[in-house]
Structure formats: structure tokens, C-alpha cells
Design a protein around this motif. Structure first.
Motif, short mmCIF file in Angstrom:
data_model
loop_
_atom_site.label_atom_id
_atom_site.label_comp_id
_atom_site.label_asym_id
_atom_site.label_seq_id
_atom_site.Cartn_x
_atom_site.Cartn_y
_atom_site.Cartn_z
N LYS A 178 -23.18 -22.35 2.16
CA LYS A 178 -23.97 -21.54 1.70
C LYS A 178 -23.23 -20.68 0.82
N GLY A 179 -23.42 -20.41 -0.62
CA GLY A 179 -22.70 -19.65 -1.46
C GLY A 179 -22.57 -18.14 -1.00
N MET A 180 -21.52 -17.63 -0.56
CA MET A 180 -21.28 -16.24 -0.18
C MET A 180 -19.77 -16.20 0.27
N TRP A 181 -19.34 -14.91 0.69
CA TRP A 181 -18.09 -14.64 0.88
C TRP A 181 -17.85 -15.46 2.07
N CYS A 182 -16.41 -15.65 2.24
CA CYS A 182 -16.04 -16.52 3.37
C CYS A 182 -14.76 -15.89 4.03
N CYS A 183 -14.51 -15.82 5.30
CA CYS A 183 -15.13 -16.61 6.26
C CYS A 183 -15.15 -15.85 7.51
N GLY A 184 -16.13 -15.92 8.35
CA GLY A 184 -16.34 -15.45 9.63
C GLY A 184 -16.96 -16.40 10.64
N THR A 185 -16.49 -16.19 11.92
CA THR A 185 -17.20 -17.17 12.87
C THR A 185 -18.54 -17.09 12.99
N GLY A 186 -19.32 -16.05 12.59
CA GLY A 186 -20.79 -15.63 12.93
C GLY A 186 -21.40 -15.93 11.46
N ASP A 187 -20.98 -16.53 10.45
CA ASP A 187 -21.32 -16.54 9.15
C ASP A 187 -22.20 -17.78 8.96
N GLY A 188 -22.38 -18.88 9.93
CA GLY A 188 -23.39 -20.06 9.92
C GLY A 188 -22.63 -20.93 9.11
N ASN A 189 -21.52 -20.83 8.70
CA ASN A 189 -20.92 -21.96 7.99
C ASN A 189 -19.33 -22.22 8.49
N SER A 190 -19.34 -21.88 9.88
CA SER A 190 -18.03 -22.30 10.49
C SER A 190 -17.81 -23.71 11.05
N TRP A 191 -19.00 -24.61 11.40
CA TRP A 191 -18.63 -25.70 12.01
C TRP A 191 -19.82 -26.52 11.77
N TRP A 192 -19.43 -28.09 11.59
CA TRP A 192 -20.41 -28.80 11.66
C TRP A 192 -21.56 -28.75 12.49
N GLY A 193 -22.71 -28.67 12.04
CA GLY A 193 -24.08 -28.15 12.89
C GLY A 193 -24.28 -27.05 12.95
N ASP A 194 -23.47 -25.86 12.33
CA ASP A 194 -23.87 -24.52 12.30
C ASP A 194 -25.01 -24.34 11.44
N THR A 195 -25.62 -23.13 11.13
CA THR A 195 -26.62 -22.83 10.55
C THR A 195 -27.10 -23.38 9.14
N TYR A 196 -25.88 -23.15 8.46
CA TYR A 196 -25.89 -23.60 7.09
C TYR A 196 -24.94 -24.81 6.79
N PHE A 197 -24.39 -25.32 7.71
CA PHE A 197 -23.39 -26.53 7.88
C PHE A 197 -23.86 -27.77 8.22
N ASP A 198 -24.66 -28.41 7.22
CA ASP A 198 -25.30 -29.71 7.37
C ASP A 198 -24.33 -30.84 7.22
N ALA A 199 -24.04 -31.44 8.12
CA ALA A 199 -23.00 -32.46 7.84
C ALA A 199 -23.31 -33.62 6.70
N GLN A 200 -24.57 -34.09 6.72
CA GLN A 200 -25.03 -35.23 5.57
C GLN A 200 -24.65 -34.60 4.22
N LYS A 201 -25.29 -33.07 4.15
CA LYS A 201 -25.36 -32.61 2.92
C LYS A 201 -23.79 -32.18 2.50
N TRP A 202 -23.01 -31.92 3.41
CA TRP A 202 -21.52 -31.65 3.31
C TRP A 202 -20.82 -32.83 2.75
N SER A 203 -21.10 -34.15 3.43
CA SER A 203 -20.69 -35.38 2.74
C SER A 203 -21.22 -35.72 1.50
N ARG A 204 -22.48 -35.59 1.09
CA ARG A 204 -22.86 -35.69 -0.33
C ARG A 204 -22.58 -34.78 -1.24
N GLY A 205 -22.09 -33.62 -0.83
CA GLY A 205 -21.75 -32.77 -1.75
C GLY A 205 -20.13 -32.98 -2.34
N LEU A 206 -19.38 -33.50 -1.15
CA LEU A 206 -18.00 -33.81 -1.41
C LEU A 206 -18.08 -34.96 -2.57
#
Length: 434
Positions: A178-206
């Protein structure tokens, strides 16, 4: 027409990426012309097509915030900024930029029928109608080649084109989902499966970015993900998957997506705990909780010598250079030693983030002076955090003044001339001379 690539892995994951066919078969590189790519790894070294050892002495240029374009264009033109970075126009002698992006940008392209959104929409979306319009007008005044209908990726294209003109390598980094300031462990972008960190969308984006950037002659490498870290806002996810085994699974998935889309570029792997450690990868230890060990042959691009390791370090309070060096060695730079010992996996390792306050005195301390000496002697590439004098918006504050930025708030001068002129330029020269 679209081309769909799929890579099956024995871990049970399928990597699917949709690549625009108009980008798929374009490769403007020519042999024996700068940057003499594609690059490959050779033990601890990176080499170009004529066998020369390649080092990066670079700076981070963020483009992953809410607006999702490279920062600072309301204050300076792209050409003016790049000229101050490099050496061809009297700049400070850096030869690379780490250009960050958010997966959200690619998600919005897919949601918009394959078309990127305009700068007008991007600035209003990121800053609101009034401020977004005002800042966009400032950007257009400084960069008259753009219009309100220019797209975000066309700005990235323009940055890459200027870097090519001034012979600066472009390394792109997936900094966040998610476009925003990075990084924190509670920001929803931390790890695959986190709130905004969809693994398939990540692969597609890469895959999308790796393919799109084929048209950039200066594009040489890509980082799969910035600072993987424990998802503290999701305790069940952290307990079940925050480990080296899961890291290995998803890094393989990301590498597969990138290599299928663009087999020429180097692929950077970042470690756990905000990318501060890669110890089990380097020391060939089990990737817990499994007993599996890191195997380069498992990584698409591995046999083609395309895998590089990256670390971050922000031990700004260090009081001992030897202690700082030992930490870097134990966390991953052991892979760069001339005699690593039995069982050590040898890779190029880069410090893709380090930084500190750009004031009159901090750069004279142990942390900055130690790194300025250590990295060149290791023939290790690096990117300092951060170029920006200010952000379009950071953590809800618009025109946020970045005290760690090389530039002043209005991007017109160096914030710490003592550091830039007295230390950073020498650090770059020493790195590139080895």
C-alpha cells in the motif's frame, strides 16, 4: 493481448503474472555499450559483459508514497536532480539510484483496464483536491515535458531515461504494498499475508515492473521486497509464518515472477527483522522451522548467476567501529570475505539502506565514519537513505521535511555540505575505484 506466465514450485505455490505483450520482447541493450549489461554474479562480485567488476555507490530515491511518483519534482526538474547525483554534470559522483515503488500502483493499473492513472488523479488521490492540484502545478512548472494527463509510470520512465543519459544505474525496489510511509511492524505491509500484503498481487506487481522496465537501458537490478518484518498487528500470522522457511518460499516465488518477466536483471533478496540479518542464508544453516537449507538452484535466476543479497543497517548509536563491523559480518557480510570458510554461501552483498541525520556533526561520529571506510574496503555496493529534502506527504504531513535527507527541504542545496562534500563523495570514489 496479454501473455500469462506461470511457474510451478515444489513448495506448492503457483506464480502467475500477466505481462503486457507490448513490453515483453523489448530489450534495448547492446553489447559493449554502457551499462554493458546484463550483469551477472561471480562469487562475491558483480560483473558486466566485458568482465569488469561492478559496484554501486548510490542513493535511495523514494517513489512509493501516497502519490506514487518519485519525490521532489515540485522543487526541481528530473534532469537537475539527476545531475546533482552523478558525475557527468559536476555532481557528487554517485553511479546508482534505488528507485522505490508500491505494489498498489500496479494494482490500480490492472483495476483500470491496464491503463495507469494520470498525474492529476494521482496527486488529488494522494494530497486532496486543493493541495494535490497546487503541487501538481508546481511539478508541471519544473518539468514542462509532463501534463496533467501524464501517467505515473511515464514519470518513472523519464527518471530512468535521464539516468541513462547521465550513466547512472537504475535499481528498482518493491518498498511496500500500500502506497504510504514505510516501515513498521503494525502497518499491514510487514509480511506475506498481512493486511495489505497479498502474495499473488505482489508477484504480479514484481513481474509487471520487471517487464515494463525492459525499455530502460540503465535498468540493471530489482529488489523483491523491502524490510520483511514481524507482523505484530496479526499475532496468528506472526506465530505461524514469520520464519525463514516461509521467507524462502516467497522469495523463490518472487524471483520466479521476476526472472520469467525479465531474465536479464539481477534479483536482490532481503532478510528478516527489517532486512538486518541474512545469517542462515550465508552460513548454510537450516531455514527454520524446516531443516531445508538455502539452495541457489531452487531460485529462478540462481543458475544464471542473478542473485544478490542486500542488508540494511541503522545502528546510528554505535560507539565502536569494530562492533559495528562485526555485526555487519555476522548478519551477512561474511559472504563477501575473501576466505569465507567451509560451508559459507558466497554472494555479492550490498548495504541498500543506511543513514542518519544530516546535520553539522552526526556524520563525524562512529557510525558514519565507520561505514565510509568499511564498505569500500569490502568492495560492497551501497545506497544511502535518503535523497529527498521533503516528501509530498509522510505519515499525514504534507511537504514533510526530511532531516535525514541529502537535500534541503526545497531540494536546492545539500543539507550537510560537510558530509556530502567531505565524506560521501570520497566514499563513492573509494568504492568505485576498487
Amino acid at each position: 493481448m496479454e501473455i500469462v506466465t506461470s511457474v510451478e514450485q515444489d513448495v506448492g505455490l503457483t506464480v502467475s503474472s500477466t505481462i503486457p505483450s507490448s513490453q515483453n520482447d523489448i530489450n534495448p541493450r547492446q553489447q559493449n555499450t554502457w551499462p554493458n549489461g546484463p550483469f551477472v554474479t561471480d562469487g562475491r562480485y558483480i560483473r558486466d559483459t566485458i568482465g569488469a567488476s561492478i559496484k554501486y555507490a548510490g542513493v535511495n530515491w523514494p517513489g512509493h508514497g501516497e502519490v506514487m511518483i518519485p519525490e521532489g519534482l515540485q522543487y526541481q526538474s528530473i534532469a537537475a536532480i539527476v545531475s546533482k547525483i552523478g558525475s557527468s554534470s559536476g555532481g557528487i559522483g554517485l553511479n546508482a539510484i534505488r528507485l522505490t515503488f508500491a505494489i498498489q500502483m500496479v494494482d490500480e493499473i490492472y483495476a483500470n483496464g491496464g491503463k495507469d492513472i494520470t498525474l492529476q488523479k494521482a496527486f488529488v488521490q494522494g494530497l486532496g483536491q486543493t493541495n494535490g492540484t497546487r503541487v501538481l502545478n508546481q511539478v508541471l512548472a519544473k518539468n514542462p515535458q509532463f501534463t496533467i494527463n501524464t501517467t505515473r509510470l511515464e514519470v518513472f520512465d523519464a527518471v530512468a531515461a535521464e539516468c541513462y543519459r547521465q550513466k547512472i544505474y537504475v535499481h528498482i525496489d518493491n518498498h511496500i504494498s500500500k502506497g504510504m510511509w514505510c516501515c513498521g511492524t503494525g502497518d499491514g505491509n510487514s509480511w506475506w499475508g498481512d493486511t495489505y500484503f497479498d502474495a499473488q498481487k505482489w508477484s504480479r506487481g514484481l513481474a509487471y515492473m520487471a517487464s515494463h522496465a525492459k525499455t530502460w537501458p540503465a535498468f540493471v537490478s530489482l529488489s523483491l521486497r523491502n524490510e520483511p518484518r514481524e507482523p505484530t498487528s496479526n499475532p496468528s500470522l506472526a506465530k505461524s509464518t514469520y520464519n525463514w522457511q516461509t521467507w524462502n518460499t516467497y522469495m523463490r516465488q518472487g524471483a520466479a515472477a521476476v526472472h520469467a518477466a525479465n531474465p536479464d536483471i539481477l534479483i536482490f533478496l532481503s532478510g528478516l527483522n527489517y532486512d538486518t540479518t541474512l545469517t542462515p542464508v550465508v552460513r548454510n544453516q537450516p531455514l527454520s522451522p524446516s531443516q531445508t537449507k538455502f539452495n541457489l538452484a531452487d531460485f529462478p535466476g540462481g543458475p544464471q548467476k542473478k542473485i544478490v543479497l542486500e542488508l540494511h543497517n541503522y545502528e546510528t548509536g554505535a560507539t565502536s567501529c569494530s562492533s559495528l563491523q562485526n555485526n555487519l559480518y555476522n548478519n551477512g557480510f561474511q559472504s563477501m570475505t575473501s576466505n569465507p570458510g567451509n560451508g559459507i554461501n558466497v554472494f555479492p552483498v550490498m548495504l541498500t539502506e543506511f543513514g542518519f541525520a544530516m546535520d553539522a556533526n552526526t556524520y563525524k561520529g562512529v557510525y558514519a565514519t565507520c561505514l565510509a571506510n568499511y564498505l569500500p574496503t569490502q568492495t560492497a555496493g551501497w545506497f544511502i537513505w535518503v535523497l529527498v529534502g521533503s516528501y509530498y506527504v509522510r505519515e499525514g504531513i504534507q511537504n514533510f521535511d526530511e532531516a535525514w535527507g541529502l537535500f534541503t527541504r526545497d531540494w536546492t542545496n545539500w543539507r550537510s555540505t560537510g558530509y556530502v562534500n567531505g565524506v560521501l563523495t570520497k566514499m563513492a570514489r573509494d568504492t568505485l575505484a576498487r
